[in-house]
Enzyme design. Structure first.
Site, PDB file in Angstrom:
ATOM      1  N   THR A 167       0.808  -1.216   0.000  1.00 63.69           N
ATOM      2  CA  THR A 167       0.000   0.000   0.000  1.00 63.69           C
ATOM      3  C   THR A 167       0.844   1.270   0.000  1.00 63.69           C
ATOM      4  O   THR A 167       0.304   2.367  -0.031  1.00 63.69           O
ATOM      5  CB  THR A 167      -0.951  -0.001   1.212  1.00 63.69           C
ATOM      6  OG1 THR A 167      -1.978   0.977   1.023  1.00 63.69           O
ATOM      7  CG2 THR A 167      -0.196   0.312   2.497  1.00 63.69           C
ATOM      8  N   LEU A 206      -5.003  -5.054   1.222  1.00 66.69           N
ATOM      9  CA  LEU A 206      -4.642  -4.807   2.616  1.00 66.69           C
ATOM     10  C   LEU A 206      -3.830  -3.524   2.738  1.00 66.69           C
ATOM     11  O   LEU A 206      -2.957  -3.237   1.913  1.00 66.69           O
ATOM     12  CB  LEU A 206      -3.837  -5.974   3.181  1.00 66.69           C
ATOM     13  CG  LEU A 206      -4.603  -7.261   3.511  1.00 66.69           C
ATOM     14  CD1 LEU A 206      -3.628  -8.337   3.976  1.00 66.69           C
ATOM     15  CD2 LEU A 206      -5.657  -7.010   4.566  1.00 66.69           C
ATOM     16  N   ASP A 250      -2.248 -11.793  12.985  1.00 69.27           N
ATOM     17  CA  ASP A 250      -3.677 -11.485  13.057  1.00 69.27           C
ATOM     18  C   ASP A 250      -4.532 -12.510  12.328  1.00 69.27           C
ATOM     19  O   ASP A 250      -5.768 -12.404  12.304  1.00 69.27           O
ATOM     20  CB  ASP A 250      -3.969 -10.083  12.509  1.00 69.27           C
ATOM     21  CG  ASP A 250      -3.570  -9.898  11.046  1.00 69.27           C
ATOM     22  OD1 ASP A 250      -2.975 -10.838  10.465  1.00 69.27           O
ATOM     23  OD2 ASP A 250      -3.838  -8.818  10.489  1.00 69.27           O
ATOM     24  N   HIS A 279       7.772  -7.985   8.683  1.00 71.17           N
ATOM     25  CA  HIS A 279       6.536  -8.760   8.491  1.00 71.17           C
ATOM     26  C   HIS A 279       6.707  -9.912   7.489  1.00 71.17           C
ATOM     27  O   HIS A 279       6.342  -9.824   6.323  1.00 71.17           O
ATOM     28  CB  HIS A 279       5.318  -7.900   8.168  1.00 71.17           C
ATOM     29  CG  HIS A 279       5.464  -6.803   7.156  1.00 71.17           C
ATOM     30  ND1 HIS A 279       6.023  -6.985   5.909  1.00 71.17           N
ATOM     31  CD2 HIS A 279       5.051  -5.512   7.205  1.00 71.17           C
ATOM     32  CE1 HIS A 279       5.974  -5.844   5.240  1.00 71.17           C
ATOM     33  NE2 HIS A 279       5.386  -4.939   6.001  1.00 71.17           N
ATOM     34  N   ASN A 326       4.826 -11.106   4.031  1.00 67.55           N
ATOM     35  CA  ASN A 326       4.109  -9.986   3.428  1.00 67.55           C
ATOM     36  C   ASN A 326       5.064  -9.053   2.703  1.00 67.55           C
ATOM     37  O   ASN A 326       6.077  -8.624   3.257  1.00 67.55           O
ATOM     38  CB  ASN A 326       3.318  -9.209   4.491  1.00 67.55           C
ATOM     39  CG  ASN A 326       2.263 -10.071   5.146  1.00 67.55           C
ATOM     40  OD1 ASN A 326       2.308 -10.351   6.332  1.00 67.55           O
ATOM     41  ND2 ASN A 326       1.298 -10.526   4.369  1.00 67.55           N
ATOM     42  N   ALA A 327       4.731  -8.733   1.450  1.00 67.05           N
ATOM     43  CA  ALA A 327       5.511  -7.791   0.639  1.00 67.05           C
ATOM     44  C   ALA A 327       6.962  -8.244   0.492  1.00 67.05           C
ATOM     45  O   ALA A 327       7.892  -7.466   0.654  1.00 67.05           O
ATOM     46  CB  ALA A 327       5.435  -6.381   1.227  1.00 67.05           C
ATOM     47  N   ASP A 372       1.689  -3.846  13.185  1.00 72.61           N
ATOM     48  CA  ASP A 372       1.535  -3.082  11.943  1.00 72.61           C
ATOM     49  C   ASP A 372       0.243  -2.268  12.008  1.00 72.61           C
ATOM     50  O   ASP A 372      -0.435  -2.056  10.998  1.00 72.61           O
ATOM     51  CB  ASP A 372       1.536  -3.997  10.723  1.00 72.61           C
ATOM     52  CG  ASP A 372       1.825  -3.253   9.414  1.00 72.61           C
ATOM     53  OD1 ASP A 372       2.408  -2.163   9.474  1.00 72.61           O
ATOM     54  OD2 ASP A 372       1.438  -3.746   8.342  1.00 72.61           O
TER      55      ASP A 372
END
Length: 362
Positions: free
Chosen positions: A127, A291, A234, A203, A206-207, A259
């Site tokens: 994002t 997200l 989560d 993280h 993710n990414a 995050d």
């Protein structure tokens, strides 16, 4: 006045077991073998959670309102997080300058500053605004130097294939904690980043370049050799079964992060880069449904992992001891010397129910 508080589960650094706490003038002065006098608290007592990736809270986004960092901290303290690193994400150079000014002015009221981007891979920006993704520049280096000169701990997320190993080594020499993330690095590029001194990954999964059976990617290399591995627990950013695999694969090197965005302790939507981000069935999404950060807390991540049958002492290690160790603050993983305001109580289901201060006469 001195009093003893009993619990069947007292977490001190990395161990969990029965103990008593000696409290004087609102400070814990001793953790002792279980005795039989004083006030018993059923549940678990632990140092408060430490979160090294907090974009916002209480309706405040750090990038937009750096002068309101204390409100972000207050929002997360309501959920058991007593220490955090505000996180400034990819943005215009003057935003990092303003955040740097605000952090230095706070004189140690936070754990440091996490700078996540803008020196990341465009293909893995998530994002983060494409308009502000850029190579490592003098603006960031100047901000980092000012922060370090002021004694502020800096965690910097970069893509190793964008920044390069020489720059990573230089940053490490400045005392920066370099974390690899938002990266499309090959396994060799990831290895080189850790060889140059990177200490963490941002993280996990993710990414970042994924692990496949023919290419380890950043995710695979991180699980195999990163000194510390950030993880959002989560159940949305990483599916529960994969969470359990990651816990087994990393063998005690995970540090949990939230995050979190402004919706934690705040309204159910906020603006990011001029677009509205909203909570949708527990997910934070933009207009395209992608997200955009997380609507969760450290307390929720702890309870979730324990609910997945990860041993409680291991999970508390991820939420307290590991982040404290990564930033060189092992004192924050100990109960001794801590205020009862910074020590938390968890119920028998391992859910945060309040600070120790609300249970004892201090």
């Amino acid at each position: 006045m001195t009093e003893w508080v009993f619990s069947e589960s007292v977490f001190e650094k990395s161990s969990l077991g029965p103990a008593s706490l000696c409290i004087e003038n609102g400070l814990i002065v001793e953790v002792a073998p279980l005795a039989r006098r004083g006030t018993e608290i059923r549940g678990a007592i632990a140092p408060g959670f430490l979160d090294l990736q907090v974009n916002g809270g209480g309706g405040v986004l750090l990038n937009a309102d750096p002068g309101r960092i204390s409100e972000i901290g207050a929002a997360h303290r309501r959920f058991g997080t007593v220490g955090l690193m505000p996180t400034v994400i990819t943005d215009a150079p003057d935003v990092l300058t303003a955040v740097t000014d605000a952090i230095i002015a706070m004189k140690g009221d936070v754990l440091g500053l996490h700078i996540e981007g803008p020196h990341i891979a465009m293909s893995k920006r998530g994002t983060h605004s494409a308009a502000h993704v850029r190579p490592l520049d003098d603006n960031t280096l100047s901000a980092v130097k000012r922060l370090r000169d002021a004694g502020v701990t800096v965690l910097l997320t970069i893509a190793p294939e964008i920044v390069g190993v020489a720059a990573i080594a230089d940053l490490v020499a400045m005392g920066v904690i370099v974390s690899l993330g938002h990266s499309d690095a090959t396994a060799d590029e990831a290895e080189a980043g850790f060889e140059a001194g990177a200490q963490a990954v941002t993280h996990l999964f993710n990414a970042m370049s994924p692990m496949t059976h023919r290419a380890a990617g950043l995710a695979g290399v991180a699980m195999e050799r990163a000194p510390f591995v950030g993880l959002i627990a989560d159940g949305i950013h990483v599916e529960d079964r994969v969470l359990k695999i990651a816990v087994r694969a990393t063998q005690g090197r995970i540090f949990l992060v939230s995050d979190a965005m402004p919706t934690v302790g705040g309204p159910d939507q906020f603006d990011l880069y001029g677009a509205t981000i909203r909570v949708d069935d527990g997910r934070l999404v933009n207009a395209e449904g992608a997200l955009a950060g997380a609507h969760t807390t450290m307390a929720e991540g702890v309870a979730r992992l324990i609910g997945l049958e990860v041993p409680p002492e291991d999970v508390l290690h991820m939420a307290i001891t590991n982040p404290a160790t990564l930033i060189g603050r092992t004192d924050l993983a100990s109960l001794v010397g801590r205020s009862v305001e910074d020590v938390i109580v968890l119920n028998q289901d391992w859910r945060f129910i309040g600070p120790l201060a609300s249970f004892v006469d201090h």
